[in-house]
Write an enzyme that holds these catalytic residues in place. Structure first.
Site, short mmCIF file in Angstrom:
data_model
loop_
_atom_site.label_atom_id
_atom_site.label_comp_id
_atom_site.label_asym_id
_atom_site.label_seq_id
_atom_site.Cartn_x
_atom_site.Cartn_y
_atom_site.Cartn_z
N ASP A 132 33.58 48.13 43.28
CA ASP A 132 33.93 46.79 42.81
C ASP A 132 35.33 46.42 43.29
O ASP A 132 35.74 46.83 44.39
CB ASP A 132 33.81 46.75 41.29
CG ASP A 132 33.36 45.39 40.76
OD1 ASP A 132 34.13 44.43 40.90
OD2 ASP A 132 32.26 45.31 40.19
N HIS A 206 37.25 41.75 37.80
CA HIS A 206 35.81 42.01 37.87
C HIS A 206 35.50 43.50 37.75
O HIS A 206 34.61 43.92 37.00
CB HIS A 206 35.27 41.43 39.17
CG HIS A 206 33.79 41.35 39.28
ND1 HIS A 206 33.01 42.41 39.66
CD2 HIS A 206 32.93 40.31 39.08
CE1 HIS A 206 31.73 42.02 39.70
NE2 HIS A 206 31.66 40.76 39.35
N SER A 536 26.43 40.40 37.62
CA SER A 536 27.46 41.43 37.73
C SER A 536 27.68 42.12 36.40
O SER A 536 28.07 43.29 36.34
CB SER A 536 28.79 40.81 38.18
OG SER A 536 28.82 40.58 39.55
#
Length: 762
Positions: A132, A206, A536
């Site tokens: 990520d 994220h 996600s």
């Protein structure tokens, strides 16, 4: 004579510069078994192959675990020449991939950890690799209190960088942190370190969110600005986390992803979590699919997000059957914010705004399309609103093009007091909450149309927004998120995707200290947790649950774990109604939710599983008529070729769900003509002695599908015993584009082993 020489040198320098400018990154897949005997190391062979076509080409990575070969900067001409070299299987352009961007444990039934995670010697020995945007390690979610020493098998690293001290960043929870940027920088230029860190540190948020969702430690009194208060924790509390930063401001490149997968499997990860994706491509041209195939061969489960391109059909990413592809559903928690109009009408939206409130008495309201000189001013894009028309007013904006939170900043910068953001047909009634920087709420399309009509027709329209905080027990839940990408599978329609859905809307998890909850440069707020949405977010839920299953069943293969999650997933609410699709308001289909919504408590004891080996997947590739070279590009450690005497069929792949494609008759004298499609399956008993009976149902508009299961009863006397069966689907010829759904269940009275069925006519 000097001038011609100088002119020639200039031309030479220009040609060299031109050649360098043309260079781009490529991934070169090599046949490991074809290395000439004069080389003792594969890396030497790779380097010699590269130097044979160019002395100046830069080598980026060598791969030796989930791939064999290397990546390098090449011109298109050099790539073509190299592709013809002995031992070279394929030369693929580096491809960009993009991110698919508290209450969850209770919602999933994980609030009784002792029941699900019994103490055992293997409990702390499962590692989840998260590929990520990196990690912000200074978070309580990475507290290692109560965890034992780092497993002896672990080979990973926690790398040092100017802003990343491994002695402080890593511990017994966060046991690895690396970054991969060579492919990205070769395509996008050097990383701008004033905006992001050239280290494992997460400047985006994220990666911290996904890793803490998968396996974050329990943190009490967690919230985002007072919203979603409670204990935040990941799915696999005692699993270890290793982070591989592959995503940067401009995307995630396949050469970096493949290098990270290579490292993660070699390091000792048991589960890989990738909340990213690209366009659909043949498996032998998809770097994530190639890496995942070889990870699967080594016993590593790969979980990927389905994509956020819904609700359109055939919009999925990560389609390979050896990948667990996860769509998104909602929780039973919401954050209501009510629009109150001057005409007495009220509409419910959602918001995470926390700050100075609007007056309780409605103030002036203006539609953005009437406060602009721009043709798309209704979208509240930067520079489109006229301050003299919006100052001190609530502004109605419409979704599209720019980010939801940015629209609020546009209103604020123009002097607006608040924002009502309305969905359009693309998002319909789906509501996703944001931590806006001014009083704002998102409302559905129907409410948006009503507010718009009022703001245009009333001579003095007024409105205000009342914020309702956190609400739990929302019903119905879950529903399939409108943004969640849908099937059918555009590469192999006979494989049903997505595989299942998990929570992916308004998810609370850890956040970076580099940016505020909106991610906007103007957002100076810093929070430990954030609430965001996307597949996600659903992907790491399944990654963590897969780690839980691996902890409890360390001998299970990736396919067995995936099967347990799929065959125990549910498709109905407790009242018996089917799970809804928020995009249509109708019952969701297998193309929307796959096998259904994950149910981890049942997955721990599935009764039967549909297991698969690398050999099964290789035969699947034969059924797709892949050439020997294409298969070799997929499976690096095998010298495999299809047997021309063998009857390969996709319908023989031992998948836990069914996608049944019928051919449409163009013309038939017999209108009652029907076709039969046969699938073969084998189940493995992972419980005690039991007898299972089959039931099957089908629902198709305009016709009837008959399902025959042979045999319809399977008896098992011991754990590990396997039994095979066939299913015959018989259906009439229907118009092309027709579809339907069904379900096959095996039950022993205690366990229900369910398979989703999707029907299509093509």
């Amino acid at each position: 004579m000097a001038r011609p020489v100088i002119f020639f040198l200039l031309l030479l320098l220009l040609s060299i510069a031109w050649a360098a400018a043309e260079r781009a990154s490529y991934i070169v897949h090599m046949a490991k078994t074809q290395m000439p005997p004069r080389f003792t190391e594969h890396s030497h062979w790779y380097d010699a192959s590269l130097r044979s076509i160019s002395d100046s080409a830069d080598l980026l990575y060598t791969y030796d675990t989930v791939a064999h070969g290397f990546s390098a900067l090449l011109t298109p001409a050099e790539a073509r020449i190299l592709a013809r070299h002995p031992g070279v299987l394929s030369v693929l352009p580096d491809t960009p991939y993009y991110l698919h961007t508290t209450r969850t444990p209770e919602f999933l039934g994980l609030d009784l950890p002792a029941e699900l995670v019994p103490e055992s010697s293997t409990i702390a020995d499962v590692v989840i690799g998260v590929l990520d945007t990196g990690v912000w390690p200074e978070r309580n979610s990475f507290d290692d209190n109560g965890l034992g020493p780092v497993p002896a098998f672990w080979k990973g690293e926690c790398v040092a960088a100017k802003d990343f001290d491994p002695t402080k960043a890593c511990n017994r929870k966060l046991i690895g942190a690396r970054f991969f940027s060579k492919g990205y920088e070769s395509s996008m230029g050097p990383i701008d370190e004033s905006h992001e860190s050239r280290s494992p540190r997460d400047a985006d948020g994220h990666g911290t969110h996904t890793s803490t969702t998968a396996a974050g430690s329990a943190v009490t009194n967690a919230s985002l600005l007072g919203y979603a208060e409670g204990t935040a924790r990941g799915m696999a509390l005692r699993a270890r986390i290793s982070v591989y930063k592959v995503c940067w401001a401009g995307g995630c490149f396949s050469s970096d992803i493949l290098a990270a997968m290579d490292a993660a499997v070699n390091d000792g990860c048991h589960v890989l979590s990738l909340s990213l994706g690209g366009g659909a491509a043949d498996y032998y041209r998809d770097s994530v699919a190639i890496g995942a195939f070889n990870a699967m061969e080594k016993g590593v489960l790969v979980s990927c997000s389905a994509g956020n391109a819904g609700p359109g059909t055939a919009t999925l990413s990560n389609l390979a059957p050896w990948i667990t592809t996860v769509g998104a559903g909602t929780l039973d928690r919401d954050f209501p914010a009510y629009v109150v109009l001057g005409n007495g009408k009220n509409y419910t939206g959602v918001s995470l705004y926390s700050g100075k409130l609007l007056p309780s008495t409605p103030i002036a309201l203006v539609y953005a399309g009437n406060a602009t000189n721009s043709s798309n001013g209704n979208l509240c894009m930067p520079g489109t609103l006229l301050p003299e028309k919006v100052a001190g007013k609530v502004v109605l904006c419409e979704r599209g093009i720019n980010a939801r939170v940015q629209k609020g900043m546009v209103v604020k910068d123009a002097g607006g007091a608040g924002m009502i953001l309305a969905n359009t047909a693309t998002n319909s009634e789906e509501l996703v909450a944001d931590a806006h920087l001014l009083p704002a709420t998102l409302i559905g399309e129907k409410a948006g149309n009503a507010v718009k009509a009022y703001s245009i027709s009333d001579p003095n329209p007024t409105a205000t927004i009342i914020f309702g905080g956190t609400k739990v027990g929302v019903s119905p839940s879950p529903v399939v998120a409108a943004f969640s990408s849908r099937g059918p599978n555009s590469v192999t329609p006979e494989i049903l995707k997505p595989d299942l859905i998990a929570p992916g809307v308004n998810i609370l998890a850890g956040w970076t200290g580099a940016v505020g909850p909106t991610g906007l440069p103007t957002d100076s707020r810093r929070v430990e947790f954030n609430i965001i949405s996307g597949t996600s977010m659903s992907c790491p839920h399944v990654s963590g649950l897969a780690a839980l299953l691996k902890e409890e069943h360390p001998d299970w293969s990736p396919a067995a774990i995936k099967s347990a999650l799929m065959t125990t997933a549910y498709v109905k609410y407790q009242n018996g109604d089917g799970i809804l699709d928020v995009a249509t308001g109708q019952e969701a289909t297998p193309f929307d939710l796959g096998a259904g919504h994950v149910d981890p408590r049942k997955a721990m004891d599935p009764g039967l599983v549909y297991d698969l080996t690398a050999q099964d997947y290789l035969e699947f590739l034969c059924a797709l008529n892949y050439t020997s070279l294409q298969i070799a590009a997929m499976s690096k450690d095998r010298n495999f070729s299809c047997d021309s005497r063998k009857n390969y069929a996709v319908s023989k792949l031992n998948y836990p769900s069914f996608s049944v494609a019928f051919a449409t008759a163009i013309a038939s004298a017999d209108e009652s003509a029907s076709a039969t499609v046969t699938h073969e399956r084998t189940v493995t008993n992972v419980g005690s002695s039991a007898t299972y009976k089959a039931t099957a149902t089908a629902k198709v508009d305009g016709g009837e599908v008959k399902i025959a299961v042979e045999p319809a009863v399977l008896s098992f006397t011991e754990t590990g015993e396997k039994k095979s069966y066939i299913v015959k689907f018989t259906a009439p010829s229907l118009p092309s584009g027709s579809s339907g759904l069904g379900r096959l269940e095996w039950s022993d009275g205690k366990h229900t082993v369910a398979s989703a069925i999707a029907f299509t006519w093509t």
